[in-house]
Design a protein around this motif. Structure first.
Motif, PDB file in Angstrom:
ATOM      1  N   HIS A   1       0.876  -1.316  -0.197  1.00 44.00           N
ATOM      2  CA  HIS A   1      -0.062   0.066  -0.168  1.00 44.00           C
ATOM      3  C   HIS A   1       0.806   1.294   0.032  1.00 44.00           C
ATOM      4  O   HIS A   1       0.634   2.275  -0.725  1.00 44.00           O
TER       5      HIS A   1
ATOM      6  N   SER B   1      -7.784   8.086  -6.301  1.00 44.11           N
ATOM      7  CA  SER B   1      -9.124   7.511  -6.156  1.00 44.11           C
ATOM      8  C   SER B   1      -9.150   6.269  -7.213  1.00 44.11           C
ATOM      9  O   SER B   1      -9.924   5.365  -6.854  1.00 44.11           O
TER      10      SER B   1
ATOM     11  N   TYR C   1      -6.645   4.078  -7.664  1.00 47.20           N
ATOM     12  CA  TYR C   1      -6.061   2.957  -6.933  1.00 47.20           C
ATOM     13  C   TYR C   1      -7.046   2.472  -5.928  1.00 47.20           C
ATOM     14  O   TYR C   1      -7.170   1.297  -5.800  1.00 47.20           O
ATOM     15  N   THR C   2      -7.726   3.412  -5.121  1.00 43.52           N
ATOM     16  CA  THR C   2      -8.651   2.988  -4.160  1.00 43.52           C
ATOM     17  C   THR C   2      -9.836   2.171  -4.811  1.00 43.52           C
ATOM     18  O   THR C   2     -10.374   1.125  -4.444  1.00 43.52           O
ATOM     19  N   THR C   3     -10.411   2.763  -5.832  1.00 49.56           N
ATOM     20  CA  THR C   3     -11.617   2.199  -6.685  1.00 49.56           C
ATOM     21  C   THR C   3     -11.388   0.806  -7.184  1.00 49.56           C
ATOM     22  O   THR C   3     -11.949  -0.483  -7.083  1.00 49.56           O
ATOM     23  N   LEU C   4     -10.247   0.858  -7.944  1.00 49.90           N
ATOM     24  CA  LEU C   4      -9.965  -0.700  -8.587  1.00 49.90           C
ATOM     25  C   LEU C   4      -9.207  -1.348  -7.851  1.00 49.90           C
ATOM     26  O   LEU C   4      -9.549  -2.486  -7.949  1.00 49.90           O
TER      27      LEU C   4
ATOM     28  N   ASN D   1      -8.941  -1.608  -4.104  1.00 54.32           N
ATOM     29  CA  ASN D   1      -9.692  -2.056  -3.140  1.00 54.32           C
ATOM     30  C   ASN D   1     -11.007  -2.259  -3.341  1.00 54.32           C
ATOM     31  O   ASN D   1     -11.622  -3.195  -2.981  1.00 54.32           O
ATOM     32  N   GLY D   2     -11.798  -1.152  -4.125  1.00 45.87           N
ATOM     33  CA  GLY D   2     -13.281  -1.807  -4.401  1.00 45.87           C
ATOM     34  C   GLY D   2     -13.431  -2.903  -5.474  1.00 45.87           C
ATOM     35  O   GLY D   2     -14.100  -3.981  -5.050  1.00 45.87           O
ATOM     36  N   VAL D   3     -12.928  -2.605  -6.796  1.00 44.24           N
ATOM     37  CA  VAL D   3     -13.255  -3.663  -7.445  1.00 44.24           C
ATOM     38  C   VAL D   3     -12.617  -4.988  -7.129  1.00 44.24           C
ATOM     39  O   VAL D   3     -12.962  -6.131  -7.327  1.00 44.24           O
TER      40      VAL D   3
ATOM     41  N   ASN E   1     -11.497  -5.984  -4.006  1.00 45.39           N
ATOM     42  CA  ASN E   1     -12.028  -6.768  -2.970  1.00 45.39           C
ATOM     43  C   ASN E   1     -13.472  -7.404  -3.097  1.00 45.39           C
ATOM     44  O   ASN E   1     -13.719  -8.652  -2.932  1.00 45.39           O
ATOM     45  N   PHE E   2     -14.413  -6.612  -4.206  1.00 40.26           N
ATOM     46  CA  PHE E   2     -15.667  -7.226  -4.560  1.00 40.26           C
ATOM     47  C   PHE E   2     -15.375  -8.475  -5.332  1.00 40.26           C
ATOM     48  O   PHE E   2     -16.130  -9.511  -4.867  1.00 40.26           O
ATOM     49  N   THR E   3     -14.337  -8.504  -6.295  1.00 41.50           N
ATOM     50  CA  THR E   3     -14.302  -9.486  -6.902  1.00 41.50           C
ATOM     51  C   THR E   3     -13.895 -10.902  -6.115  1.00 41.50           C
ATOM     52  O   THR E   3     -14.358 -11.871  -6.425  1.00 41.50           O
TER      53      THR E   3
END
Length: 176
Positions: free
Chosen positions: A82, A103, A105-108, A110-112, A114-116
């Motif tokens: 990180h 943004s 980095y966080t979206t792709l 952590n967001g995408v 973690n979701f995947t």
């Protein structure tokens, strides 16, 4: 879920996570020294190798002590990774655009990401359980190979300019 499935009590699981958090904090305390000694691409590659080992051993061990010791690799698989990513973003994006980089980095990441990961783990957990950690380890082998490409990209990435300096400057020879 994995530790509970292995029969560990909630208090033990809490200790397990506390070890991970403490290890992460130790890396954060020394991260500036680490980054002054090694190239960012090297740190990303190292973090990937640590993740290969962490996930493989997590799927292999069933002992609370061994699993907790392996959990300390969180220091590198999250903490070092990180901090290195944020430093890369700081170098790549100009001062007025760094929030866009973070943004993304966080979206792709952590967001995408973690979701995947959570979605597939949820779908396959009942069938494979802890063996899914081997799949995570295999995915991190692919990430490691991709991180090797970052080493060559780091050398040629001079397009972005931050504070009148090229974005991935060559580091002093002492860096690995």
């Amino acid at each position: 879920i994995y530790l509970a499935d292995l029969g560990f009590k909630e208090s033990g699981i809490g200790i397990h996570w506390a070890v991970a958090a403490a290890a992460e904090l130790i890396v954060f305390m020394f991260v500036s020294r680490i980054m002054s000694r090694f190239r960012l691409a090297t740190l990303i590659s190292f973090s990937c190798v640590a993740a290969v080992v962490r996930w493989y051993l997590t799927g292999t061990f069933t002992s609370f002590g061994l699993l907790t010791a392996v959990q300390s690799l969180h220091a590198f698989t999250f903490g070092l990774f990180h901090a290195t990513c944020l430093t890369m973003l700081h170098r790549i994006f100009p001062a007025g655009s760094r929030s866009i980089g973070q943004s993304l980095y966080t979206t792709l990441g952590n967001g995408v990401g973690n979701f995947t990961g959570i979605m597939f783990a949820g779908i396959f957990w009942d069938q494979y359980g802890g063996k899914l950690f081997y799949a995570s380890s295999a995915i991190m082998i692919v990430a490691f190979v991709l991180s090797l490409l970052l080493r060559s990209w780091e050398k040629v990435m001079v397009v972005a300019v931050v504070d009148q300096q090229p974005a991935f400057q060559d580091r002093p020879e002492k860096q690995i």
